[in-house]
Design an enzyme around this catalytic site. Sequence first.
Site, mmCIF file in Angstrom:
data_model
loop_
_atom_site.group_PDB
_atom_site.id
_atom_site.type_symbol
_atom_site.label_atom_id
_atom_site.label_comp_id
_atom_site.label_asym_id
_atom_site.label_seq_id
_atom_site.Cartn_x
_atom_site.Cartn_y
_atom_site.Cartn_z
ATOM 1 N N HIS A 1 0.841 -1.206 0.000
ATOM 2 C CA HIS A 1 0.000 0.000 0.000
ATOM 3 C C HIS A 1 0.876 1.256 0.000
ATOM 4 O O HIS A 1 0.605 2.223 0.706
ATOM 5 C CB HIS A 1 -0.966 -0.009 1.196
ATOM 6 C CG HIS A 1 -2.142 -0.915 0.985
ATOM 7 N ND1 HIS A 1 -3.240 -0.541 0.248
ATOM 8 C CD2 HIS A 1 -2.372 -2.180 1.379
ATOM 9 C CE1 HIS A 1 -4.105 -1.550 0.222
ATOM 10 N NE2 HIS A 1 -3.605 -2.559 0.890
ATOM 11 N N ASP B 1 2.481 2.265 -3.221
ATOM 12 C CA ASP B 1 2.668 2.794 -4.579
ATOM 13 C C ASP B 1 1.920 4.108 -4.806
ATOM 14 O O ASP B 1 2.477 5.051 -5.349
ATOM 15 C CB ASP B 1 2.298 1.752 -5.644
ATOM 16 C CG ASP B 1 0.884 1.203 -5.512
ATOM 17 O OD1 ASP B 1 0.259 1.412 -4.440
ATOM 18 O OD2 ASP B 1 0.400 0.569 -6.464
ATOM 19 N N GLY C 1 -3.731 -13.261 -6.642
ATOM 20 C CA GLY C 1 -2.881 -12.211 -6.108
ATOM 21 C C GLY C 1 -1.427 -12.320 -6.564
ATOM 22 O O GLY C 1 -0.550 -11.654 -6.022
ATOM 23 N N SER D 1 -0.612 -11.885 -9.770
ATOM 24 C CA SER D 1 -0.584 -11.094 -10.987
ATOM 25 C C SER D 1 -0.489 -11.918 -12.265
ATOM 26 O O SER D 1 0.377 -11.688 -13.110
ATOM 27 C CB SER D 1 0.513 -10.038 -10.935
ATOM 28 O OG SER D 1 0.081 -8.940 -11.696
ATOM 29 N N SER D 2 -1.426 -12.846 -12.389
ATOM 30 C CA SER D 2 -1.548 -13.560 -13.664
ATOM 31 C C SER D 2 -1.871 -12.560 -14.766
ATOM 32 O O SER D 2 -1.462 -12.740 -15.911
ATOM 33 C CB SER D 2 -2.638 -14.628 -13.574
ATOM 34 O OG SER D 2 -3.918 -14.057 -13.478
ATOM 35 N N ASP E 1 3.502 -4.624 -10.981
ATOM 36 C CA ASP E 1 3.315 -5.956 -11.554
ATOM 37 C C ASP E 1 3.938 -6.062 -12.936
ATOM 38 O O ASP E 1 4.616 -7.037 -13.264
ATOM 39 C CB ASP E 1 1.823 -6.298 -11.646
ATOM 40 C CG ASP E 1 1.139 -6.225 -10.299
ATOM 41 O OD1 ASP E 1 1.833 -6.018 -9.286
ATOM 42 O OD2 ASP E 1 -0.102 -6.367 -10.265
HETATM 43 P P1 ADP Z 1 -4.432 -11.706 -10.719
HETATM 44 O O1 ADP Z 1 -3.718 -10.767 -11.635
HETATM 45 O O2 ADP Z 1 -4.196 -11.401 -9.285
HETATM 46 O O3 ADP Z 1 -4.152 -13.144 -11.019
HETATM 47 P P2 ADP Z 1 -6.706 -10.496 -11.970
HETATM 48 O O4 ADP Z 1 -8.155 -10.535 -11.660
HETATM 49 O O5 ADP Z 1 -6.021 -9.204 -12.024
HETATM 50 O O6 ADP Z 1 -5.990 -11.500 -10.957
HETATM 51 O O7 ADP Z 1 -6.468 -11.189 -13.387
HETATM 52 C C1 ADP Z 1 -7.020 -12.449 -13.672
HETATM 53 C C2 ADP Z 1 -7.594 -12.440 -15.070
HETATM 54 O O8 ADP Z 1 -6.547 -12.354 -16.045
HETATM 55 C C3 ADP Z 1 -8.339 -13.711 -15.420
HETATM 56 O O9 ADP Z 1 -9.665 -13.680 -14.973
HETATM 57 C C4 ADP Z 1 -8.233 -13.732 -16.934
HETATM 58 O O10 ADP Z 1 -9.185 -12.883 -17.521
HETATM 59 C C5 ADP Z 1 -6.874 -13.124 -17.189
HETATM 60 N N1 ADP Z 1 -5.848 -14.174 -17.328
HETATM 61 C C6 ADP Z 1 -4.757 -14.364 -16.581
HETATM 62 N N2 ADP Z 1 -4.024 -15.409 -17.014
HETATM 63 C C7 ADP Z 1 -4.668 -15.900 -18.083
HETATM 64 C C8 ADP Z 1 -4.436 -17.005 -18.991
HETATM 65 N N3 ADP Z 1 -3.403 -17.796 -18.863
HETATM 66 N N4 ADP Z 1 -5.330 -17.189 -19.995
HETATM 67 C C9 ADP Z 1 -6.383 -16.385 -20.135
HETATM 68 N N5 ADP Z 1 -6.663 -15.356 -19.313
HETATM 69 C C10 ADP Z 1 -5.837 -15.112 -18.298
HETATM 70 MG MG MG Z 2 -4.058 -8.699 -11.727
#
Ligand code: ADP
Ligand code: MG
Length: 395
Positions: free
Chosen positions: A38, A40, A129, A131-132, A177
């Site tokens: 918290h 940034d 969490g 950062s996918s 991220d």
């Molecule tokens: P976090 O970044 O914490 O994982 P977010 O809600 O910010 O969570 O992002 C998740 C979203 O990113 C998923 O619901 C999807 O829409 C997208 N996403 C992430 N990785 C993939 C993937 N490998 N294939 C398709 N969509 C993805």
């Molecule tokens: Mg995210």
Amino acid sequence: MSFEQLTENARRVYAARFGGAPRWLAAAPGRVNLIGEHTDYNGGFVFPMAIERYTVIAAAPGGTPGRAALYSEIFDRTSEFSLLEKEPPAEKVDWESYVGGTIACALEKGLRPEPFRGVILSDVPLGGGLSSSASLEVAVATLVEAASGRQIDPVEKALLCQKAEHEYAFMPCGIMDQFISAMGEEGRAMLLDCRSFERQSVPLDNPNVVVLVINSNVKHTLSGSEYPERRSDCARAAELLGVELLRDADSEALAAARGTIEAEPNGGRIFRRARHFLTEEERTARFAEALRRGDYAAAGREMYAGHASLKEDYEVTCPETDLLVELAAQLGLENGIYGARMTGGGFGGSVVVLADREKAPAAAARIAAEYEAKTGIKPSWFVTRPAAGARLIEE
Ligand code: ADP
Ligand code: MG
């Protein structure tokens, strides 16, 4: 899953979908923030590292002229995106928002990719969490660079991915991220100044030290006002301290202004929010120094103190993450635990633990068992070391 397995799977899925072998494998990691939470939006420091979990895209030139076709294995769907014009954001956020947004922002930056087709695989847990979303954006940007035959400056690349997240996923995230996913380094964490974008690469390369990430597997549904309220409390504190951002204040100035701040409506709360930020800045600096010295016990103490501050002053922890940190602290140094704290926005999510490599799995299993016994919730965990950021493998 190892990176090699993941890329092998990506090649296999590509072959099954489109036939033949991919020309490019673009990969970008997820991340965990070690300390500096918290901070940034107050112009402060964050301290993330990339994790050994990646989004991988296997792709090759081909398909419809002027378009990219991408298959998401997780959503089992193929979508097409224009490579000729900046497509507008969709109202409903879906995985295509992140991909399409990144392509659109890359086009805006002047990248001119040839048509391509590819498949997206990932072992970064979605919405966990870690950062996918940034790993997906940075992987897409890396692929678009390859298909354009041109690389852009990594800072520009991270910023275009952040812009995609702002404009296409409607998520007003900071820069952490995308910066760490684009520019992480193996065996190193990134001390990142969120105001100047200056970065220091800090070694976390002792082979006997690992990072353990334990997901509480709870996400408390909030009213939605928690985050904006904390931001506005910090902005108010800055105003009362006569600075533009809390970054420009220090603990002495805060102590001197305590009476004035506390006389305000909600002044006690505003004071505590500012105290969290200013002490977190000090902890983050000490943590970085401790890592440089290889003094992991000292680094761990800053993590515990950071958690306490997030609990008491910032009030963003929850009973489940508090319990995980407490269980880790109970095991302590003799069981290979240097320190632990919640990571991310809070109200659930994960804790990050600095631990001895050999002892970490047993410690994690004990923490998980006790957590489950007390809460009835099964946590998930994995061990990682600081990973390299985005990369392109050309076949
Ligand atoms: P976090 O970044 O914490 O994982 P977010 O809600 O910010 O969570 O992002 C998740 C979203 O990113 C998923 O619901 C999807 O829409 C997208 N996403 C992430 N990785 C993939 C993937 N490998 N294939 C398709 N969509 C993805
Ligand atoms: Mg995210």
